[in-house]
Design an enzyme around this catalytic site. Structure first.
Site, PDB file in Angstrom:
ATOM      1  N   GLU A 104       8.792   0.032   8.055  1.00 30.12           N
ATOM      2  CA  GLU A 104       9.254   0.644   6.657  1.00 30.12           C
ATOM      3  C   GLU A 104       9.003   1.999   6.559  1.00 30.12           C
ATOM      4  O   GLU A 104       8.091   2.525   7.079  1.00 30.12           O
ATOM      5  CB  GLU A 104       8.453  -0.048   5.707  1.00 30.12           C
ATOM      6  CG  GLU A 104       8.335  -1.782   5.513  1.00 30.12           C
ATOM      7  CD  GLU A 104       7.518  -2.255   4.547  1.00 30.12           C
ATOM      8  OE1 GLU A 104       7.416  -1.569   3.634  1.00 30.12           O
ATOM      9  OE2 GLU A 104       7.085  -3.462   4.633  1.00 30.12           O
ATOM     10  N   CYS A 117       9.389   9.629   4.382  1.00 29.41           N
ATOM     11  CA  CYS A 117       8.030   8.926   4.743  1.00 29.41           C
ATOM     12  C   CYS A 117       7.842   7.861   5.706  1.00 29.41           C
ATOM     13  O   CYS A 117       8.592   6.810   5.647  1.00 29.41           O
ATOM     14  CB  CYS A 117       7.630   8.209   3.318  1.00 29.41           C
ATOM     15  SG  CYS A 117       5.592   7.450   3.515  1.00 29.41           S
ATOM     16  N   CYS A 124      -2.077  -2.131   9.151  1.00 31.13           N
ATOM     17  CA  CYS A 124      -2.897  -0.884   9.094  1.00 31.13           C
ATOM     18  C   CYS A 124      -4.427  -1.312   9.853  1.00 31.13           C
ATOM     19  O   CYS A 124      -4.724  -2.346   9.839  1.00 31.13           O
ATOM     20  CB  CYS A 124      -3.432  -0.377   7.860  1.00 31.13           C
ATOM     21  SG  CYS A 124      -4.319   1.222   7.812  1.00 31.13           S
ATOM     22  N   CYS A 128      -8.540  -0.544   3.105  1.00 25.60           N
ATOM     23  CA  CYS A 128      -8.853   0.246   1.772  1.00 25.60           C
ATOM     24  C   CYS A 128      -8.322  -0.620   0.772  1.00 25.60           C
ATOM     25  O   CYS A 128      -7.279  -1.495   0.843  1.00 25.60           O
ATOM     26  CB  CYS A 128      -7.659   1.526   1.704  1.00 25.60           C
ATOM     27  SG  CYS A 128      -8.264   2.711   2.928  1.00 25.60           S
ATOM     28  N   CYS A 131      -4.943  -0.951  -1.511  1.00 20.33           N
ATOM     29  CA  CYS A 131      -3.671  -0.536  -0.737  1.00 20.33           C
ATOM     30  C   CYS A 131      -3.180  -1.925  -0.032  1.00 20.33           C
ATOM     31  O   CYS A 131      -3.977  -2.570   0.491  1.00 20.33           O
ATOM     32  CB  CYS A 131      -3.744   0.520   0.422  1.00 20.33           C
ATOM     33  SG  CYS A 131      -2.512   0.567   1.565  1.00 20.33           S
ATOM     34  N   CYS A 347       3.453   4.583  -2.919  1.00 22.52           N
ATOM     35  CA  CYS A 347       2.355   4.631  -2.088  1.00 22.52           C
ATOM     36  C   CYS A 347       1.602   3.288  -2.135  1.00 22.52           C
ATOM     37  O   CYS A 347       1.304   2.891  -3.394  1.00 22.52           O
ATOM     38  CB  CYS A 347       1.205   5.771  -2.644  1.00 22.52           C
ATOM     39  SG  CYS A 347       2.094   7.466  -2.623  1.00 22.52           S
TER      40      CYS A 347
HETATM   41  N1  SAH Z   1      -3.574   5.868   6.233  1.00 20.30           N
HETATM   42  C1  SAH Z   1      -3.368   6.974   5.547  1.00 20.30           C
HETATM   43  C2  SAH Z   1      -1.746   7.060   5.247  1.00 20.30           C
HETATM   44  C3  SAH Z   1      -1.185   5.965   4.561  1.00 20.30           C
HETATM   45  S1  SAH Z   1      -1.677   5.955   2.891  1.00 20.30           S
HETATM   46  C4  SAH Z   1      -4.052   7.758   4.660  1.00 20.30           C
HETATM   47  O1  SAH Z   1      -4.773   6.841   3.975  1.00 20.30           O
HETATM   48  O2  SAH Z   1      -3.878   8.685   4.137  1.00 20.30           O
HETATM   49  C5  SAH Z   1      -0.941   7.082   1.795  1.00 20.30           C
HETATM   50  C6  SAH Z   1      -1.391   7.316   0.806  1.00 20.30           C
HETATM   51  O3  SAH Z   1      -1.320   6.392  -0.409  1.00 20.30           O
HETATM   52  C7  SAH Z   1      -2.800   7.751   0.728  1.00 20.30           C
HETATM   53  O4  SAH Z   1      -3.404   8.935   0.061  1.00 20.30           O
HETATM   54  C8  SAH Z   1      -3.480   6.572  -0.137  1.00 20.30           C
HETATM   55  O5  SAH Z   1      -4.706   6.787  -0.665  1.00 20.30           O
HETATM   56  C9  SAH Z   1      -2.369   6.252  -1.145  1.00 20.30           C
HETATM   57  N2  SAH Z   1      -2.264   4.869  -1.550  1.00 20.30           N
HETATM   58  C10 SAH Z   1      -2.717   3.591  -0.801  1.00 20.30           C
HETATM   59  N3  SAH Z   1      -2.455   2.571  -1.774  1.00 20.30           N
HETATM   60  C11 SAH Z   1      -2.085   3.214  -2.970  1.00 20.30           C
HETATM   61  C12 SAH Z   1      -1.731   2.632  -4.186  1.00 20.30           C
HETATM   62  N4  SAH Z   1      -1.673   1.098  -4.416  1.00 20.30           N
HETATM   63  N5  SAH Z   1      -1.369   3.186  -5.230  1.00 20.30           N
HETATM   64  C13 SAH Z   1      -1.287   4.652  -5.027  1.00 20.30           C
HETATM   65  N6  SAH Z   1      -1.682   5.357  -3.928  1.00 20.30           N
HETATM   66  C14 SAH Z   1      -1.897   4.585  -2.847  1.00 20.30           C
END
Ligand code: SAH
Length: 369
Positions: A104, A117, A124, A128, A131, A347
């Site tokens: 994606e 992006c 992953c 987290c 996410c 995100c």
């Molecule tokens: N693994 C990397 C890149 C992918 S996540 C990282 O953690 O930076 C990209 C961004 O999206 C990160 O800043 C993460 O904290 C944010 N993110 C993840 N899930 C989210 C959500 N449900 N809503 C808003 N931001 C989110």
């Protein structure tokens, strides 16, 4: 069996995928064919700049060379690209890898920028809790050419007059958990002899905080964004368990302070705002202390919801309150505009869980190409 039939029957897997080759490998490949070395750059140029999918279109190779190449090599690109268009102009691209997994990428227009992006993994490594990608687990790392191909695939489908201005490695996956392929992909994308020649200053890599690897990002010359998301170690352990247990908050911040910035460069800290969890005034105050004296800016990302999540998005006024505490402390702080939520392109919304419908079956305005 005639020579001709045998050639046609060569199994696909036996053919070299030219797109997989970096410059060294391409030079070895042409040397084994007894061709001059400069052929390697010619081939790479056709693949990256002209985005050809057919060896026969490489017209600065002789007919005989093209015929020979066609018997031993192929151009393996992402396939079946499907585009989901958001009402706000954001486009999510879903394309198939050779093993049929989906990758994606999200294209985000904003004023004079067109940001793409990219994903670095399918699923992953990390978990987290806010996410969606984290819920999928890791299917596999992407290879360098699969990261590059996301750019080629999107460029093939840009509208007239459009040009990608920025790349962010912020899609599915943890880039620093797939460092070798990511470094190789960045080297190819920034190469100005045969690659796209994208300036490293226009590329940002976002990490959940693999502290000892931050220095490798500096070496690549791209910008670094760190997803902080919490202001105490306990809170970060709960929100980002996998990464924070190995590289706790203090260690991550120490690595950020040691990070060598170029002149005029600064670190970006991302902070997902979760209502009632990490968006209080105390959090904002702690955050200003943690970042005190660092050359940085902060991007606040109001939480994007997805089915089944226990978290909620704070109200706009709660976001502004949080922002103003940081502002008063002298930090440069921006609220990331939410884009592409209706196509699950924002995100934290990339990926699908087992049992979810294939994208083509979603009731979204998807267009295939
Ligand atoms: N693994 C990397 C890149 C992918 S996540 C990282 O953690 O930076 C990209 C961004 O999206 C990160 O800043 C993460 O904290 C944010 N993110 C993840 N899930 C989210 C959500 N449900 N809503 C808003 N931001 C989110």
């Amino acid at each position: 069996m005639s020579m001709r039939t045998r050639r046609r029957a060569a199994p696909r897997a036996a053919l070299t995928n030219l797109l997989e080759l970096d410059l060294d490998a391409a030079e070895r490949f042409v040397r084994d064919l007894g061709w001059p070395r400069y052929r390697a750059q010619q081939i790479l140029r056709w693949l990256h700049r002209r985005r050809v999918r057919d060896i026969q279109r490489m017209t600065d190779l002789s007919e005989a060379e093209r015929a020979r190449l066609g018997t031993i090599a192929r151009i393996g690109r992402l396939e079946d690209c499907q585009i989901l268009r958001s009402v706000d102009g954001t486009r999510k691209y879903l394309a198939r890898l050779e093993d049929k997994l989906l990758v994606e990428s999200v294209l985000i227009p904003d004023a004079d920028r067109l940001t793409l992006c990219l994903s670095t993994q399918v699923g992953c490594t990390l978990d987290c809790s806010f996410c969606l990608t984290g819920k999928m687990g890791l299917r596999r790392n992407l290879k360098a050419h699969e990261i590059v191909d996301q750019v080629l695939t999107v460029q093939d489908r840009l509208e007239a007059g459009e040009r990608v201005t920025n790349l962010v490695l912020m899609g599915m996956g943890e880039p620093l958990a797939n460092l070798e392929a990511v470094s190789d992909a960045i080297a190819r994308l920034t190469n100005s002899s045969w690659g796209l020649g994208i300036s490293a200053r226009r590329i940002t890599l976002s990490t959940a905080g693999v502290a000892p690897r931050l220095k490798h990002v500096a070496a690549l010359g791209v910008n670094l964004a760190v997803s902080l998301n919490a202001t105490t170690n306990e809170q970060r352990d709960r929100l980002m368990p996998a990464v924070n247990r190995v590289y706790p908050l203090v260690e991550l911040l120490a690595a950020c302070r040691d990070y060598v910035l170029l002149p005029r460069q600064r670190l970006t800290f991302e902070y997902v705002l979760l209502a009632g969890v990490n968006d209080t005034e105390q959090d904002a105050k702690r955050l200003t202390k943690l970042l005190n004296g660092m050359r940085c800016k902060v991007n606040l990302i109001p939480f994007n919801e997805f089915p089944g999540t226990p978290f909620t998005r704070p109200t706009d006024s709660a976001v502004l309150r949080f922002q103003s505490v940081l502002r008063r402390a002298g930090l440069d702080v921006f609220v990331r505009k939410t884009k592409g939520r209706d196509v699950l392109g924002a995100c934290g919304q990339l990926g699908r869980l087992a049992g979810d419908p294939e994208p083509a079956l979603l009731t979204l305005a998807g267009t295939s190409c």
